[in-house]
Design a protein around this motif. Structure first.
Motif: not given
Length: 339
Positions: A305-316
């Motif tokens: 649950d900790k970003g950053p991510f390489k996708d469009p989805f939120s941490e939630q």
């Protein structure tokens, strides 16, 4: 007369060669069939190990001490340990790796010695078995690394080698991996999980999640599931799907049999969401700010649950789901997501 005799001998020779060839084919087929049957048998039976077969001598003594460390971690190397102070809380390895790492579907360790060194996405590099052991010492047990040449590290590795050598399992043997949970189309709910926790978990782990200390104050009868002495973020148990897999297979401990869950998949996910809800519960922080998990963002576990991510989805959404859109996104890019 000679020609007839020659033909007769030739026919006998051909028959002999043919018979031997058929025997070889039969033997080869039998061996292949036996091997296939052995693989099938290994995949059908539950993972198990006979600890009565621990050998004598110095190696056997190391194996036994390694097993003791798994079962009674706090007693030997906890904050008040008799052989050193390495772990920062009074939890034991067997709290997660049940039955000293031998219980099916409970973070089973029987293949560990074979499977390492291994690439680990969380660290973004290949880890040795000793490094992986120290990860557990430092993260869920809030400790400091065991010296690589210490009696404790050598003994734990000796124990894991014994498990590997004596079990005869394959990667497909039942119980080596966690039980899978079916991921629903909705997010896991901490609020629903709070109700389920009160019904199924509170009697052992307490309303405030602090667990129950044993009468002698050496370790826990039931370990804490949150709070400043529980596992910290970055531990495998802090991931909702990973914890739900473990809960499904193991809890409540007196209502679940091996391979026969009591909790539904949805209930296990909701309880995991509540236990790991950092907005409701405190947890210990990492000992250093230099620690970076999943340095390669595309390798992050879907429930990390900790970003950053390489996708469009939120941490939630990464933490609680729904997870299927995340899985579909990465599979659409030809990448198998980590679950």
């Amino acid at each position: 007369m000679m020609n007839r005799k020659f033909k007769y001998l030739t026919i006998l020779l051909l028959l002999f060669v043919f018979a031997n060839a058929m025997q070889l084919i039969s033997c080869s087929g039998s061996k292949a069939e036996d091997a296939n049957n052995a693989d099938s048998t290994a995949s059908e039976r539950l993972v198990s190990v006979d600890t009565t077969k621990i050998p004598r001598g110095k190696y056997g003594a190391a194996v036994r001490y390694g097993r003791e460390l798994m079962l009674h971690t706090a007693y030997y190397i906890g904050p008040e340990g008799i052989n050193g102070h390495y772990t920062g809380n009074k939890m034991n390895c067997t709290n997660c790796h049940r039955d000293a790492g031998t219980r099916p579907y409970a973070f089973n360790l029987i293949r560990s010695f074979r499977d390492y060194p291994q690439y680990r996405a969380r660290e973004g590099r290949i880890l040795s078995l000793a490094e992986r052991i120290n990860n557990c010492v430092m993260r869920p047990n809030l400790g400091r690394p065991l010296p690589l040449d210490s009696r404790e590290m050598v003994s734990i590795m000796a124990y894991l080698k014994f498990l590997s050598d004596s079990s005869g399992v394959t990667k497909s043997t039942k119980g080596i991996k966690n039980l899978e949970v079916e991921l629903p189309d909705v997010a896991a709910s901490s609020d629903r999980g709070e109700v389920l926790y009160a019904q199924n978990c509170e009697r052992c782990h307490a309303k405030n999640g602090e667990g129950k200390m044993r009468f002698d104050n050496v370790t826990y009868e039931y370990p804490p599931v949150w709070g400043l002495l529980a596992y910290r973020p970055g531990s495998s148990m802090h991931r909702v799907v990973k914890l739900a897999q473990w809960l499904k297979a193991n809890m409540p401990y007196d209502k679940t049999e091996v391979g026969k869950p009591y909790l539904s998949d949805a209930d296990a996910l909701d309880i995991a969401a509540y236990v790991n809800d950092d907005k409701k519960h405190k947890r210990p922080l990492p000992s250093t700010t230099k620690e970076v998990d999943y340095p390669n963002y595309e390798e992050k576990a879907i429930d990390y649950d900790k970003g950053p991510f390489k996708d469009p989805f939120s941490e939630q959404q990464h933490k609680y789901g729904p997870y299927k859109p995340i899985i579909d996104y990465w599979e659409g890019k030809g990448i198998t997501p980590t679950i």
